[in-house]
Design a protein around this motif. Structure first.
Motif, PDB file in Angstrom:
ATOM      1  N   GLU A 188      10.897 -53.619 -10.585  1.00  0.00           N
ATOM      2  CA  GLU A 188      11.102 -53.707  -9.144  1.00  0.00           C
ATOM      3  C   GLU A 188       9.808 -53.572  -8.344  1.00  0.00           C
ATOM      4  O   GLU A 188       9.725 -54.029  -7.204  1.00  0.00           O
ATOM      5  N   ARG A 189       8.770 -52.973  -8.946  1.00  0.00           N
ATOM      6  CA  ARG A 189       7.491 -52.848  -8.232  1.00  0.00           C
ATOM      7  C   ARG A 189       6.831 -54.201  -7.993  1.00  0.00           C
ATOM      8  O   ARG A 189       5.996 -54.349  -7.102  1.00  0.00           O
ATOM      9  N   LEU A 190       7.183 -55.199  -8.805  1.00  0.00           N
ATOM     10  CA  LEU A 190       6.589 -56.525  -8.671  1.00  0.00           C
ATOM     11  C   LEU A 190       7.511 -57.492  -7.930  1.00  0.00           C
ATOM     12  O   LEU A 190       7.210 -58.681  -7.832  1.00  0.00           O
ATOM     13  N   LEU A 191       8.621 -56.992  -7.421  1.00  0.00           N
ATOM     14  CA  LEU A 191       9.594 -57.854  -6.750  1.00  0.00           C
ATOM     15  C   LEU A 191       9.763 -57.506  -5.273  1.00  0.00           C
ATOM     16  O   LEU A 191      10.733 -57.921  -4.640  1.00  0.00           O
ATOM     17  N   THR A 192       8.815 -56.766  -4.715  1.00  0.00           N
ATOM     18  CA  THR A 192       8.947 -56.325  -3.324  1.00  0.00           C
ATOM     19  C   THR A 192       8.854 -57.479  -2.330  1.00  0.00           C
ATOM     20  O   THR A 192       9.181 -57.303  -1.162  1.00  0.00           O
ATOM     21  N   HIS A 193       8.404 -58.654  -2.785  1.00  0.00           N
ATOM     22  CA  HIS A 193       8.355 -59.824  -1.897  1.00  0.00           C
ATOM     23  C   HIS A 193       9.744 -60.430  -1.705  1.00  0.00           C
ATOM     24  O   HIS A 193       9.925 -61.288  -0.827  1.00  0.00           O
ATOM     25  N   LEU A 194      10.714 -60.002  -2.520  1.00  0.00           N
ATOM     26  CA  LEU A 194      12.079 -60.501  -2.400  1.00  0.00           C
ATOM     27  C   LEU A 194      12.907 -59.545  -1.540  1.00  0.00           C
ATOM     28  O   LEU A 194      12.720 -58.326  -1.608  1.00  0.00           O
ATOM     29  N   PRO A 195      13.843 -60.076  -0.733  1.00  0.00           N
ATOM     30  CA  PRO A 195      14.738 -59.185   0.008  1.00  0.00           C
ATOM     31  C   PRO A 195      15.579 -58.364  -0.958  1.00  0.00           C
ATOM     32  O   PRO A 195      15.806 -58.765  -2.109  1.00  0.00           O
ATOM     33  N   ARG A 196      16.041 -57.211  -0.480  1.00  0.00           N
ATOM     34  CA  ARG A 196      16.827 -56.313  -1.323  1.00  0.00           C
ATOM     35  C   ARG A 196      18.235 -56.159  -0.756  1.00  0.00           C
ATOM     36  O   ARG A 196      18.401 -55.927   0.448  1.00  0.00           O
ATOM     37  N   TYR A 197      19.231 -56.286  -1.643  1.00  0.00           N
ATOM     38  CA  TYR A 197      20.622 -56.067  -1.264  1.00  0.00           C
ATOM     39  C   TYR A 197      21.199 -54.947  -2.136  1.00  0.00           C
ATOM     40  O   TYR A 197      21.070 -54.980  -3.364  1.00  0.00           O
ATOM     41  N   ASP A 198      21.827 -53.970  -1.481  1.00  0.00           N
ATOM     42  CA  ASP A 198      22.455 -52.852  -2.171  1.00  0.00           C
ATOM     43  C   ASP A 198      23.973 -53.046  -2.181  1.00  0.00           C
ATOM     44  O   ASP A 198      24.560 -53.330  -1.135  1.00  0.00           O
ATOM     45  N   LEU A 199      24.583 -52.899  -3.332  1.00  0.00           N
ATOM     46  CA  LEU A 199      26.018 -53.137  -3.482  1.00  0.00           C
ATOM     47  C   LEU A 199      26.761 -51.828  -3.717  1.00  0.00           C
ATOM     48  O   LEU A 199      26.282 -50.947  -4.445  1.00  0.00           O
ATOM     49  N   GLU A 200      27.926 -51.725  -3.127  1.00  0.00           N
ATOM     50  CA  GLU A 200      28.807 -50.597  -3.392  1.00  0.00           C
ATOM     51  C   GLU A 200      29.270 -50.664  -4.847  1.00  0.00           C
ATOM     52  O   GLU A 200      29.224 -51.723  -5.480  1.00  0.00           O
ATOM     53  N   PRO A 201      29.738 -49.531  -5.397  1.00  0.00           N
ATOM     54  CA  PRO A 201      30.051 -49.477  -6.845  1.00  0.00           C
ATOM     55  C   PRO A 201      30.963 -50.585  -7.348  1.00  0.00           C
ATOM     56  O   PRO A 201      30.669 -51.204  -8.383  1.00  0.00           O
ATOM     57  N   GLU A 202      32.049 -50.873  -6.652  1.00  0.00           N
ATOM     58  CA  GLU A 202      32.967 -51.898  -7.131  1.00  0.00           C
ATOM     59  C   GLU A 202      32.327 -53.280  -7.080  1.00  0.00           C
ATOM     60  O   GLU A 202      32.469 -54.092  -8.002  1.00  0.00           O
TER      61      GLU A 202
END
Length: 292
Positions: free
Chosen positions: A229-243
């Motif tokens: 993930e340290r090399l992917l900071t140029h990509l947007p990040r999406y966080d998903l709920e558990p389900e």
């Protein structure tokens, strides 16, 4: 031990990128090892190495690269660097830095470049350098590449003057071709005398280690791969709920407030890095690489 992540390898002169992958594979006793962008055997510097499942992420790493190169004027070679046979050699003692600086702007921006005949590009399933070594004459098509920075940092006059350059560029750019074409534009010929890659895939030279340092760290039990993930900071990040995270990891698309067309890091709410996804119309966020 199953390593997962990246290694910022400082490639030495004389090794091919494939040689370095093989050596890392043996040192780590790891089957899945790949590299992010070939370096010529004579070149040194940053060679990004992917370990284990991280090999699946190589295509998503940043594409910008930086180099420090030295051009020798008055000489042309078969390979566009000093590894090849000399084609022409004519002293150019009158060449000045001012003349060179006047030509540099033509190599900035989106430019058309003919790759060297000795290169890793494939033609009809064969590498150009294999065809060239076999004496097969192949017309190498021009390609569009992007050079975002080109800075002269030192000039050494003489019968065969040399210029140190810093180059920032996109993928597919051949610094050997810049050296060759700059010499041609000046009417004296040119070839690449030395090359160091100072940045690639988000990794820079200051943080690189060579194979001996890697071996020493492994012997002391101190080696830790760079988290993907340290090399992917140029990509947007999406966080998903558990389900949603569970369904996404099973191959299902997740509909939500996502930017259509985006390639994104995908995380679970518990800060677990799940992989890389793509947002498609109607289907939502679909998995491209699932790491858990």
């Amino acid at each position: 031990m199953e390593y997962f992540g990246f290694l910022n390898l400082h490639k030495g002169a004389g090794w091919t990128s494939h040689d370095c992958v093989a050596k890392v594979r043996r040192l780590l006793k790891l089957k899945r090892v790949g590299h992010g962008g070939t370096l010529d055997p004579a070149a040194t510097g940053v060679l990004p190495i992917a370990l284990g499942r991280a090999t699946r992420l190589l295509q998503y790493l940043p594409t910008a690269k930086s180099y420090r190169g030295r051009v020798r004027f008055g000489v042309t070679t078969t390979t566009d660097d000093l590894e090849g046979e000399i084609l022409t050699q004519q002293p150019a003692p009158d060449l000045t830095l001012a003349q060179i600086m006047a030509q540099l702007p033509r190599f900035l921006g989106e430019i058309e470049q003919i790759p060297p005949a000795f290169s890793a590009i494939q033609r009809d399933g064969q590498r150009l350098y294999d065809l060239a070594r076999a004496g097969v004459q192949v017309e190498v098509p021009a390609r569009r590449v992007v050079v975002t920075g080109l800075r002269a940092i030192a000039f050494t006059p003489g019968d065969f003057p040399e210029l140190e350059l810093e180059i920032d560029c996109g993928p597919g750019t051949y610094i050997r071709a810049i050296a060759r074409d700059l010499g041609a534009a000046l009417g004296v010929g040119g070839t690449l005398a030395a090359l160091v890659r100072t940045r690639s895939c988000g990794l820079d030279l200051a943080g690189a280690m060579d194979l001996e340092q890697l071996a020493n760290q492994l012997e002391r039990g101190e080696f830790t791969p760079i988290p993907p993930e340290r090399l992917l900071t140029h990509l947007p990040r999406y966080d998903l709920e558990p389900e949603a995270a569970r369904r996404w990891c099973q191959g299902q698309g997740i509909v939500g407030d996502f930017v259509v067309g985006a390639i994104a890091q995908v995380w679970a709410e518990d800060e677990a890095f799940l992989g890389v996804g793509e947002v498609l119309p109607e289907r939502g966020l679909i998995p491209k690489v699932v790491l858990v």
